[in-house]
Scaffold this motif. Structure first.
Motif, PDB file in Angstrom:
ATOM      1  N   SER A  35       0.851  -1.192   0.000  1.00  0.00           N
ATOM      2  CA  SER A  35       0.000   0.000   0.000  1.00  0.00           C
ATOM      3  C   SER A  35       0.884   1.239   0.000  1.00  0.00           C
ATOM      4  CB  SER A  35      -0.927  -0.010   1.210  1.00  0.00           C
ATOM      5  OG  SER A  35      -0.155  -0.169   2.376  1.00  0.00           O
ATOM      6  N   GLN A  36       0.254   2.356  -0.264  1.00  0.00           N
ATOM      7  CA  GLN A  36       0.992   3.612  -0.302  1.00  0.00           C
ATOM      8  C   GLN A  36       1.670   3.831   1.056  1.00  0.00           C
ATOM      9  OE1 GLN A  36      -1.806   6.624  -1.434  1.00  0.00           O
ATOM     10  NE2 GLN A  36      -1.465   6.265  -3.618  1.00  0.00           N
ATOM     11  N   SER A  37       2.909   4.271   0.998  1.00  0.00           N
ATOM     12  CA  SER A  37       3.693   4.578   2.207  1.00  0.00           C
ATOM     13  C   SER A  37       4.068   3.365   3.025  1.00  0.00           C
ATOM     14  CB  SER A  37       2.945   5.557   3.130  1.00  0.00           C
ATOM     15  OG  SER A  37       2.765   6.754   2.455  1.00  0.00           O
ATOM     16  N   SER A  38       3.912   2.188   2.435  1.00  0.00           N
ATOM     17  CA  SER A  38       4.314   0.997   3.193  1.00  0.00           C
ATOM     18  C   SER A  38       5.833   0.882   3.226  1.00  0.00           C
ATOM     19  CB  SER A  38       3.711  -0.252   2.555  1.00  0.00           C
ATOM     20  OG  SER A  38       4.103  -0.330   1.207  1.00  0.00           O
ATOM     21  N   GLY A  39       6.504   1.683   2.376  1.00  0.00           N
ATOM     22  CA  GLY A  39       7.957   1.645   2.328  1.00  0.00           C
ATOM     23  C   GLY A  39       8.486   0.882   1.123  1.00  0.00           C
ATOM     24  N   LYS A  40       7.621   0.718   0.113  1.00  0.00           N
ATOM     25  CA  LYS A  40       7.965   0.010  -1.112  1.00  0.00           C
ATOM     26  C   LYS A  40       9.186   0.616  -1.806  1.00  0.00           C
ATOM     27  CE  LYS A  40       4.427   0.123  -3.804  1.00  0.00           C
ATOM     28  NZ  LYS A  40       5.005   0.281  -5.134  1.00  0.00           N
ATOM     29  N   SER A  41       9.095   1.932  -1.996  1.00  0.00           N
ATOM     30  CA  SER A  41      10.190   2.605  -2.695  1.00  0.00           C
ATOM     31  C   SER A  41      11.479   2.465  -1.913  1.00  0.00           C
ATOM     32  CB  SER A  41       9.886   4.087  -2.868  1.00  0.00           C
ATOM     33  OG  SER A  41       8.575   4.262  -3.302  1.00  0.00           O
ATOM     34  N   SER A  42      11.365   2.608  -0.614  1.00  0.00           N
ATOM     35  CA  SER A  42      12.579   2.539   0.210  1.00  0.00           C
ATOM     36  C   SER A  42      13.242   1.180   0.063  1.00  0.00           C
ATOM     37  CB  SER A  42      12.232   2.794   1.672  1.00  0.00           C
ATOM     38  OG  SER A  42      11.563   4.029   1.798  1.00  0.00           O
ATOM     39  N   VAL A  43      12.440   0.112   0.021  1.00  0.00           N
ATOM     40  CA  VAL A  43      13.003  -1.225  -0.131  1.00  0.00           C
ATOM     41  C   VAL A  43      13.708  -1.360  -1.475  1.00  0.00           C
ATOM     42  CG1 VAL A  43      12.436  -3.667  -0.358  1.00  0.00           C
ATOM     43  CG2 VAL A  43      11.346  -2.298   1.428  1.00  0.00           C
ATOM     44  N   MET A 211      10.746  -1.858  10.650  1.00  0.00           N
ATOM     45  CA  MET A 211      10.909  -2.667  11.852  1.00  0.00           C
ATOM     46  C   MET A 211      11.272  -1.811  13.051  1.00  0.00           C
ATOM     47  SD  MET A 211      10.316  -5.906  11.306  1.00  0.00           S
ATOM     48  CE  MET A 211      11.275  -6.900  12.415  1.00  0.00           C
ATOM     49  N   ASP A 212      11.916  -0.692  12.817  1.00  0.00           N
ATOM     50  CA  ASP A 212      12.344   0.192  13.904  1.00  0.00           C
ATOM     51  C   ASP A 212      11.178   0.884  14.583  1.00  0.00           C
ATOM     52  OD1 ASP A 212      11.925   1.453  11.430  1.00  0.00           O
ATOM     53  OD2 ASP A 212      13.033   3.227  12.117  1.00  0.00           O
ATOM     54  N   LEU A 213      10.017   0.800  13.983  1.00  0.00           N
ATOM     55  CA  LEU A 213       8.882   1.532  14.545  1.00  0.00           C
ATOM     56  C   LEU A 213       8.077   0.698  15.533  1.00  0.00           C
ATOM     57  CD1 LEU A 213       7.482   3.661  11.570  1.00  0.00           C
ATOM     58  CD2 LEU A 213       9.147   4.265  13.343  1.00  0.00           C
ATOM     59  N   GLY A 236      12.489  -8.982   7.484  1.00  0.00           N
ATOM     60  CA  GLY A 236      12.295  -7.697   8.123  1.00  0.00           C
ATOM     61  C   GLY A 236      13.411  -6.734   7.761  1.00  0.00           C
ATOM     62  N   VAL A 237      13.050  -5.497   7.471  1.00  0.00           N
ATOM     63  CA  VAL A 237      14.074  -4.521   7.090  1.00  0.00           C
ATOM     64  C   VAL A 237      13.829  -3.168   7.745  1.00  0.00           C
ATOM     65  CG1 VAL A 237      14.574  -5.564   4.834  1.00  0.00           C
ATOM     66  CG2 VAL A 237      12.781  -3.845   5.005  1.00  0.00           C
ATOM     67  N   VAL A 238      14.880  -2.393   7.779  1.00  0.00           N
ATOM     68  CA  VAL A 238      14.768  -0.988   8.155  1.00  0.00           C
ATOM     69  C   VAL A 238      15.448  -0.234   7.022  1.00  0.00           C
ATOM     70  CG1 VAL A 238      15.432   0.800   9.796  1.00  0.00           C
ATOM     71  CG2 VAL A 238      14.896  -1.509  10.607  1.00  0.00           C
ATOM     72  N   CYS A 239      14.679   0.422   6.213  1.00  0.00           N
ATOM     73  CA  CYS A 239      15.355   1.161   5.147  1.00  0.00           C
ATOM     74  C   CYS A 239      14.582   2.427   4.849  1.00  0.00           C
ATOM     75  CB  CYS A 239      15.546   0.331   3.881  1.00  0.00           C
ATOM     76  SG  CYS A 239      14.305  -0.904   3.552  1.00  0.00           S
ATOM     77  N   LYS A 240      15.045   3.434   5.493  1.00  0.00           N
ATOM     78  CA  LYS A 240      14.332   4.694   5.408  1.00  0.00           C
ATOM     79  C   LYS A 240      14.925   5.538   4.290  1.00  0.00           C
ATOM     80  CE  LYS A 240      12.534   7.971   8.732  1.00  0.00           C
ATOM     81  NZ  LYS A 240      12.683   8.413  10.113  1.00  0.00           N
ATOM     82  N   THR A 241      14.078   5.940   3.405  1.00  0.00           N
ATOM     83  CA  THR A 241      14.507   6.766   2.291  1.00  0.00           C
ATOM     84  C   THR A 241      15.210   8.014   2.794  1.00  0.00           C
ATOM     85  OG1 THR A 241      12.733   6.028   0.895  1.00  0.00           O
ATOM     86  CG2 THR A 241      13.688   8.146   0.342  1.00  0.00           C
ATOM     87  N   GLY A 242      16.223   8.393   2.096  1.00  0.00           N
ATOM     88  CA  GLY A 242      16.927   9.616   2.448  1.00  0.00           C
ATOM     89  C   GLY A 242      18.050   9.357   3.435  1.00  0.00           C
TER      90      GLY A 242
HETATM   91  P1  GDP Z   1       6.014   3.839  -0.573  1.00  0.00           P
HETATM   92  O1  GDP Z   1       4.965   4.880  -0.713  1.00  0.00           O
HETATM   93  O2  GDP Z   1       5.462   2.524  -0.236  1.00  0.00           O
HETATM   94  O3  GDP Z   1       6.962   3.805  -1.702  1.00  0.00           O
HETATM   95  O4  GDP Z   1       6.828   4.247   0.748  1.00  0.00           O
HETATM   96  P2  GDP Z   1       8.172   5.031   0.924  1.00  0.00           P
HETATM   97  O5  GDP Z   1       9.330   4.152   0.658  1.00  0.00           O
HETATM   98  O6  GDP Z   1       8.118   6.322   0.196  1.00  0.00           O
HETATM   99  O7  GDP Z   1       8.110   5.274   2.464  1.00  0.00           O
HETATM  100  C1  GDP Z   1       7.046   5.946   3.086  1.00  0.00           C
HETATM  101  C2  GDP Z   1       7.546   6.652   4.318  1.00  0.00           C
HETATM  102  O8  GDP Z   1       7.983   5.695   5.257  1.00  0.00           O
HETATM  103  C3  GDP Z   1       8.739   7.536   4.052  1.00  0.00           C
HETATM  104  O9  GDP Z   1       8.609   8.686   4.795  1.00  0.00           O
HETATM  105  C4  GDP Z   1       9.910   6.732   4.502  1.00  0.00           C
HETATM  106  O10 GDP Z   1      10.959   7.527   4.964  1.00  0.00           O
HETATM  107  C5  GDP Z   1       9.319   5.939   5.615  1.00  0.00           C
HETATM  108  N1  GDP Z   1      10.003   4.674   5.784  1.00  0.00           N
HETATM  109  C6  GDP Z   1      10.253   3.749   4.859  1.00  0.00           C
HETATM  110  N2  GDP Z   1      10.914   2.711   5.380  1.00  0.00           N
HETATM  111  C7  GDP Z   1      11.096   2.998   6.694  1.00  0.00           C
HETATM  112  C8  GDP Z   1      11.719   2.303   7.768  1.00  0.00           C
HETATM  113  O11 GDP Z   1      12.232   1.185   7.640  1.00  0.00           O
HETATM  114  N3  GDP Z   1      11.695   2.890   8.963  1.00  0.00           N
HETATM  115  C9  GDP Z   1      11.119   4.108   9.168  1.00  0.00           C
HETATM  116  N4  GDP Z   1      11.134   4.643  10.373  1.00  0.00           N
HETATM  117  N5  GDP Z   1      10.526   4.782   8.206  1.00  0.00           N
HETATM  118  C10 GDP Z   1      10.512   4.231   6.946  1.00  0.00           C
END
Ligand code: GDP
Length: 733
Positions: A35-43, A211-213, A236-242
């Motif tokens: 879903s949106q903001s699930s962290g897809k792009s970050s992965v 996972m960090d949340l 399980g991953v922690v990968c925060k964009t930016g």
């Molecule tokens: P997408 O919409 O599914 O592509 O999600 P994004 O990759 O853009 O991530 C949505 C938000 O979640 C962004 O603000 C990211 O920084 C945040 N985010 C993604 N992965 C993680 C994570 O592993 N840990 C934390 N704390 N935030 C994350």
């Protein structure tokens, strides 16, 4: 074994460009849903090791992104000068892009190009990334599921996205279901969609992001694969964009070609090392001894092995499918085209050659004699018009015949009336703008021919090229027009003052005019007899007599009125002038069976009858001794004289039109074909041109299909051979 995935990805990319009906030619790819903001792009970015996906709050992924990751060795052949890490958009001609910010921008623009009312498009964007830090993988990023519909994300969008995802998560693809740790898995649309098509989770990998949340014990609980079990498990991953910062663990790259650089964020590393005891293998229970899968590096390795296994198990099936398709394509190519290979270039060359050939054929049939005939005919028609207007409708024309027969009358003693008439006729011909008219005539004839060329096969398939042909033809003609017309006009100028006629010319002109008058007479008589036939001879005759009576009566009335007017003017009484006393014929002139349509026909018949009489008289005159003797008799025989004038005008016009216009055109046209149609064309224009022709398009398509299948087959056979040698498992899944 990495080679297998890599080679099969190559095969996959070849097969993707083969337009096939069956899904049997599809090799598996990893489809990323969430879903949106699930962290897809970050992965995805963590896997690639770069930020490259479009970001923004407003639905930035609107098209599937087909991502092919190609692992490149670190050192390159030319001393490390070629960039080892770059992206390219195949089919867009962007070339290598080393700036990932640029890739991100391109992706953003491509996505935003989908109009808002369409929401999402299922035409995929292809992106290849070459890097020493990526594994060989193919992944497809899809628009994120919409959780809540709102103003700018309506229900319709939600359905469209689900539909698109559903299309992609079919077999044989591997599903990467992305779920955030801080959201209940029961609410994950990715898992829900996956369960529909893969209930046992045989080809679904779960990725728990963020996972960090959540508290580590909750996080490790999610990974234990208890609640919604998947055969391939959860990572399980922690990968925060930016926060992407690459650091490579020492010696990682030295482990052989399968190993790639790490792109784990420091954050992820810190998180899992800090909570090591929570993510250890449990000592008891169902998962005893199995360490939960954590971290981006684990995820990549998992993806590599799952894809490889999936590809490996597809090898045999896909090889069979490709073999069958290839055999069919080869058979069709043999049957339909007798194995004759073509190319866009060869087609264009052939087409242009045949155009030139047909033009040459036209050119050989459009020389002086043809131009001459064209102009002479137009001038003959003009002469006939002048004769009809000035002579054949003249009530005194019959006199002219008698005068010709009268031996006492010489050209000098002939009534000046006839001399003036002759001068007027001659001027009407010579001063009618022969220059423009004749040039126009030839220009039109050429244009008609070119239009015809531009419409005939195969140019009917190439409207744009046909348009160009017409355009440059017109340009040449336009350029030559004014000059040619002026030249001709200048050179016929002397004829406007005097036309000298040699006895030989006279005789020839007389002969031709006899033929023309004869033809006119025949047409006239023909029309008359058709009228007779249609109406009935007797009935027509009666009607004609009646019309004659009417005309006679009208004539008399007019005369009477005129007389009355004159008398009134002399006598001063006006009343009398207004009212002619009485009609000499008061009986009703309209006989019941003569309707107006018949009367119109009768008038026409009378005209034709009269014209026929005149023409017969003229024929006699043209054949008379006087006309035969010498040019001096031109006033007696205007038909012959005008014919000679027309002939002289034609001769002059042809001469200059031929030099200034026709030869120029014939010379320039084939050269323009080369410079405006052929040299202008780029490689893709050639292809576009060739493909406009449906027959050629089918031929090219089948040919390319056969070639691509052949190429894929070659690679597959090589892989199968390696597999068999190794005794590897290339059996069906
Ligand atoms: P997408 O919409 O599914 O592509 O999600 P994004 O990759 O853009 O991530 C949505 C938000 O979640 C962004 O603000 C990211 O920084 C945040 N985010 C993604 N992965 C993680 C994570 O592993 N840990 C934390 N704390 N935030 C994350």
């Amino acid at each position: 074994l990495m080679m297998l995935t890599r080679k099969l990805i190559e095969v996959r990319n070849i097969l993707k460009t083969v337009d096939h009906e069956s899904d049997s030619l599809t090799l598996p790819s990893i489809v990323v849903i969430g879903s949106q903001s699930s962290g897809k792009s970050s992965v995805l970015e963590a896997i690639v090791g770069h930020e490259f996906l479009p970001k923004g709050s407003n639905m930035v992924t609107r098209r599937p992104i087909e991502l092919t990751l190609i692992h490149t060795p670190k050192s390159t052949a030319n001393g490390g000068k070629t960039p080892v890490e770059y992206g390219e958009f195949p089919g867009m001609g962007t070339g290598r892009i080393t700036d990932f910010g640029q890739i991100q921008k391109t992706l953003f623009d491509l996505n935003m190009a989908v109009p808002a009312e369409e929401c999402v498009s299922d035409s995929p964007i292809e992106l290849r990334i070459h890097s020493p830090h990526v594994p060989d993988l193919t992944m497809i990023d899809l628009p994120g599921y919409v959780q809540i519909s709102s103003m700018d994300q309506p229900e319709q969008l939600r359905e469209k996205i689900s539909g698109l995802c559903e299309k992609y998560i079919q077999e044989p693809n591997i599903i990467l279901a992305v779920c955030a740790a801080d959201v209940d898995l029961a609410n994950s649309p990715a898992l829900r969609a996956s369960r529909k098509v893969d209930p046992l989770g045989l080809r679904t990998i779960g990725v728990i992001t963020k996972m960090d949340l959540v508290a580590p014990e909750i996080g490790s609980g999610l990974l234990s694969n208890n609640k919604y079990p998947l055969a391939l498990g959860y990572v399980g991953v922690v990968c925060k964009t930016g926060m992407l910062s690459r650091f490579r663990s020492g010696g990682h790259d030295a482990h052989g070609e399968g190993n790639i650089g790490s792109s784990v964020t420091k954050q992820e590393n810190d998180f899992f090392s800090a909570n090591r005891e929570h993510f250890k293998a449990p000592t008891r229970g169902r998962n005893a001894g199995v360490e939960p899968m954590t971290g981006t590096d684990t995820l990549r390795r998992r993806l590599m092995s799952v894809l490889e296994e999936s590809m490996g198990s597809s090898l045999h099936t896909i090889a069979n499918a490709v073999r069958m398709e290839l055999e069919e394509a080869s058979y069709q190519f043999k049957v339909q085209y007798n194995d004759r290979a073509i190319s866009a270039e060869s087609y264009v060359a052939e087409t242009m050659d045949s155009l030139k050939l047909r033009f040459k054929d036209f050119a050989t049939h459009f020389g002086k004699p043809e131009v001459r005939q064209l102009l002479k005919q137009a001038l003959d028609d003009k002469v006939m018009d002048i004769l009809a207007q000035l002579y054949w409708t003249d009530p005194r024309v019959k006199e002219l015949g008698q005068l010709a027969d009268d031996r006492k009358i010489t050209p000098e003693t002939l009534d000046r009336y006839w001399q003036h008439k002759l001068d007027a006729s001659s001027s009407a011909l010579t001063k009618s703008g022969v220059g423009r008219a004749s040039t126009q005539l030839v220009v039109d004839a050429i244009r008609t021919q070119i239009e015809h060329l531009a419409q005939t096969e195969p140019f009917n398939h190439h409207p744009e090229a046909a348009e160009r042909i017409l355009a440059f033809s017109s340009a040449i003609l336009r350029e030559r027009f004014g000059l040619t017309a002026d030249q001709v006009e200048n050179c016929v100028k002397p004829f406007k003052y005097e036309v000298e006629v040699e006895p030989r010319e006279w005789e020839a002109g007389r002969g031709r005019s006899v033929a023309l008058v004869e033809r006119e007479l025949a047409m006239c008589d023909d029309a008359l007899s058709r009228l007779k036939k249609a109406i009935g001879g007797r009935r027509l005759k009666g009607a004609m007599e009646y019309v004659a009576e009417l005309e006679e009566r009208d004539r008399r009335r007019a005369a009477a009125r005129l007389k009355a007017v004159r008398e009134a003017r002399e006598g001063g009484s006006e009343q009398q002038a207004e009212q002619p006393q009485q009609d000499d014929d008061q009986s009703d002139p309209l006989r019941p069976d003569y309707n107006s349509a018949l009367l119109i026909k009768a008038r026409e018949a009378r005209f034709l009858q009269n014209r026929s009489d005149v023409l017969q008289a003229r024929m006699r005159s043209l054949q008379s001794k006087r006309c035969k003797t010498s040019p001096d008799s031109k006033a007696f025989c205007p038909e012959a004289f005008l014919n000679v004038v027309a002939d002289k005008l034609t001769y002059t016009a042809v001469l200059f039109i031929n030099i200034e216009l026709v030869s120029e055109f014939l010379y320039q046209f084939p050269r323009e074909i080369d410079s405006r149609l052929v040299y202008d064309l780029q490689r893709e224009d050639l292809l576009k041109f060739a493909r406009e022709n449906p027959g050629v398009r089918r031929h090219l398509d089948l040919q390319s299909r056969k070639e691509k299948l052949g190429e894929a087959m070659g690679k597959l056979e090589a892989l199968q051979a390696i597999y068999e040698e190794r005794g590897g498992n290339a059996r069906g899944g």
